[in-house]
Design a protein around this motif. Structure first.
Motif, PDB file in Angstrom:
ATOM      1  N   MET A  40     -12.293 -12.569  73.000  1.00  0.00           N
ATOM      2  CA  MET A  40     -11.599 -11.312  73.345  1.00  0.00           C
ATOM      3  C   MET A  40     -10.506 -11.069  74.125  1.00  0.00           C
ATOM      4  O   MET A  40      -9.507  -9.914  74.682  1.00  0.00           O
ATOM      5  CB  MET A  40     -12.797 -10.241  74.749  1.00  0.00           C
ATOM      6  N   ALA A  41     -10.190 -12.262  74.814  1.00  0.00           N
ATOM      7  CA  ALA A  41      -8.863 -12.731  75.782  1.00  0.00           C
ATOM      8  C   ALA A  41      -7.861 -12.609  74.530  1.00  0.00           C
ATOM      9  O   ALA A  41      -7.103 -11.786  74.975  1.00  0.00           O
ATOM     10  CB  ALA A  41      -9.607 -14.035  76.561  1.00  0.00           C
ATOM     11  N   ASP A  42      -7.865 -13.390  73.441  1.00  0.00           N
ATOM     12  CA  ASP A  42      -7.193 -12.920  72.693  1.00  0.00           C
ATOM     13  C   ASP A  42      -6.536 -11.712  71.910  1.00  0.00           C
ATOM     14  O   ASP A  42      -5.008 -11.129  71.697  1.00  0.00           O
ATOM     15  CB  ASP A  42      -7.740 -13.735  71.203  1.00  0.00           C
ATOM     16  N   SER A  43      -8.060 -11.081  72.539  1.00  0.00           N
ATOM     17  CA  SER A  43      -7.589  -9.219  71.722  1.00  0.00           C
ATOM     18  C   SER A  43      -6.383  -8.554  72.123  1.00  0.00           C
ATOM     19  O   SER A  43      -5.499  -7.477  72.858  1.00  0.00           O
ATOM     20  CB  SER A  43      -8.947  -8.573  71.046  1.00  0.00           C
ATOM     21  N   LEU A  44      -7.393  -9.123  73.968  1.00  0.00           N
ATOM     22  CA  LEU A  44      -6.182  -8.320  74.628  1.00  0.00           C
ATOM     23  C   LEU A  44      -4.898  -9.107  75.422  1.00  0.00           C
ATOM     24  O   LEU A  44      -4.146  -8.306  75.310  1.00  0.00           O
ATOM     25  CB  LEU A  44      -6.620  -8.230  76.162  1.00  0.00           C
ATOM     26  N   GLU A  45      -4.291 -10.392  74.214  1.00  0.00           N
ATOM     27  CA  GLU A  45      -3.120 -10.943  74.579  1.00  0.00           C
ATOM     28  C   GLU A  45      -2.076  -9.859  73.444  1.00  0.00           C
ATOM     29  O   GLU A  45      -0.965 -10.259  73.520  1.00  0.00           O
ATOM     30  CB  GLU A  45      -3.280 -11.958  74.597  1.00  0.00           C
ATOM     31  N   MET A  46      -2.897  -9.542  72.434  1.00  0.00           N
ATOM     32  CA  MET A  46      -2.824  -9.184  71.056  1.00  0.00           C
ATOM     33  C   MET A  46      -1.411  -7.079  71.691  1.00  0.00           C
ATOM     34  O   MET A  46      -1.025  -7.108  70.766  1.00  0.00           O
ATOM     35  CB  MET A  46      -3.761  -8.854  70.373  1.00  0.00           C
ATOM     36  N   VAL A  47      -3.009  -7.072  72.057  1.00  0.00           N
ATOM     37  CA  VAL A  47      -2.863  -5.666  72.768  1.00  0.00           C
ATOM     38  C   VAL A  47      -1.352  -5.622  74.033  1.00  0.00           C
ATOM     39  O   VAL A  47      -0.168  -4.777  73.192  1.00  0.00           O
ATOM     40  CB  VAL A  47      -3.828  -4.828  73.568  1.00  0.00           C
ATOM     41  N   LYS A  48      -1.224  -6.884  74.776  1.00  0.00           N
ATOM     42  CA  LYS A  48       0.188  -6.655  75.242  1.00  0.00           C
ATOM     43  C   LYS A  48       0.969  -6.860  74.614  1.00  0.00           C
ATOM     44  O   LYS A  48       2.486  -6.591  74.631  1.00  0.00           O
ATOM     45  CB  LYS A  48       0.124  -8.020  76.495  1.00  0.00           C
ATOM     46  N   LEU A  49       1.155  -7.584  73.659  1.00  0.00           N
ATOM     47  CA  LEU A  49       2.530  -8.354  72.808  1.00  0.00           C
ATOM     48  C   LEU A  49       2.556  -6.969  71.658  1.00  0.00           C
ATOM     49  O   LEU A  49       3.400  -6.729  71.874  1.00  0.00           O
ATOM     50  CB  LEU A  49       2.156  -9.469  72.234  1.00  0.00           C
ATOM     51  N   ALA A  50       2.062  -6.252  70.763  1.00  0.00           N
ATOM     52  CA  ALA A  50       1.757  -4.558  70.287  1.00  0.00           C
ATOM     53  C   ALA A  50       2.658  -4.275  71.206  1.00  0.00           C
ATOM     54  O   ALA A  50       4.019  -2.795  70.930  1.00  0.00           O
ATOM     55  CB  ALA A  50       0.989  -4.669  69.815  1.00  0.00           C
ATOM     56  N   CYS A  51       2.253  -4.065  72.147  1.00  0.00           N
ATOM     57  CA  CYS A  51       2.348  -2.205  73.361  1.00  0.00           C
ATOM     58  C   CYS A  51       4.046  -3.317  73.323  1.00  0.00           C
ATOM     59  O   CYS A  51       4.960  -2.109  73.617  1.00  0.00           O
ATOM     60  CB  CYS A  51       1.413  -3.247  74.657  1.00  0.00           C
ATOM     61  N   HIS A  52       4.429  -4.249  73.859  1.00  0.00           N
ATOM     62  CA  HIS A  52       5.898  -4.938  74.148  1.00  0.00           C
ATOM     63  C   HIS A  52       6.290  -4.107  72.646  1.00  0.00           C
ATOM     64  O   HIS A  52       7.566  -3.612  73.268  1.00  0.00           O
ATOM     65  CB  HIS A  52       5.987  -6.287  74.591  1.00  0.00           C
ATOM     66  N   GLY A  53       6.493  -4.691  72.164  1.00  0.00           N
ATOM     67  CA  GLY A  53       7.165  -4.224  71.067  1.00  0.00           C
ATOM     68  C   GLY A  53       7.423  -2.838  70.110  1.00  0.00           C
ATOM     69  O   GLY A  53       8.258  -2.555  70.203  1.00  0.00           O
ATOM     70  N   LEU A  54       6.385  -2.188  70.678  1.00  0.00           N
ATOM     71  CA  LEU A  54       6.126  -0.340  70.655  1.00  0.00           C
ATOM     72  C   LEU A  54       7.136  -0.350  71.774  1.00  0.00           C
ATOM     73  O   LEU A  54       8.333   0.442  71.541  1.00  0.00           O
ATOM     74  CB  LEU A  54       5.218   0.427  70.949  1.00  0.00           C
TER      75      LEU A  54
END
Length: 118
Positions: free
Chosen positions: A1-15
């Motif tokens: 789940m921690a990895d998932s949240l990091e992925m969310v942050k990266l994707a949101c930054h890209g957006l």
């Protein structure tokens, strides 16, 4: 789940970097086994949609995450990027309103997007 949240942050930054509109993140861990998070964003035109897809993929690829599958292309009005733990939905304004994923997944928990996500 921690990895998932990091992925969310990266994707949101890209957006955010490419000026996506109305970014929403829904935690679906308690309502689905398909993924941990949905990210939903709008693009104002096809060129921006393509730029958003590239930006998200660049951010996640740099961090070592792999795109499992993509639905839609440069001519679509809805593109889905499946990274297994997160699924990114990029819509035109009209299709986002029509499909209304936020309502369909209202049993999930909406995350508040703070500066750490952008």
């Amino acid at each position: 789940m921690a990895d998932s949240l990091e992925m969310v942050k990266l994707a949101c930054h890209g957006l955010s970097e490419k000026k996506a509109e109305n970014i929403e993140v829904i935690d679906i861990t308690d309502v689905s086994v398909m993924s941990d998070y949905f990210i939903i964003a709008s693009a104002s035109n096809q060129n921006q949609m393509s730029a958003l897809v590239r930006s998200v993929d660049e951010e996640l690829t740099k961090a070592g995450y792999t795109l499992k599958s993509q639905e839609g292309n440069n001519y679509s009005s809805w593109i889905l990027l499946d990274y297994t733990d997160i699924i990114v939905h990029i819509f035109t304004h009209e299709d986002r309103e029509f499909y209304n994923l936020e309502k369909l997944w209202q049993d999930g928990k909406k995350l508040e997007l703070t500066e750490e996500f952008i």
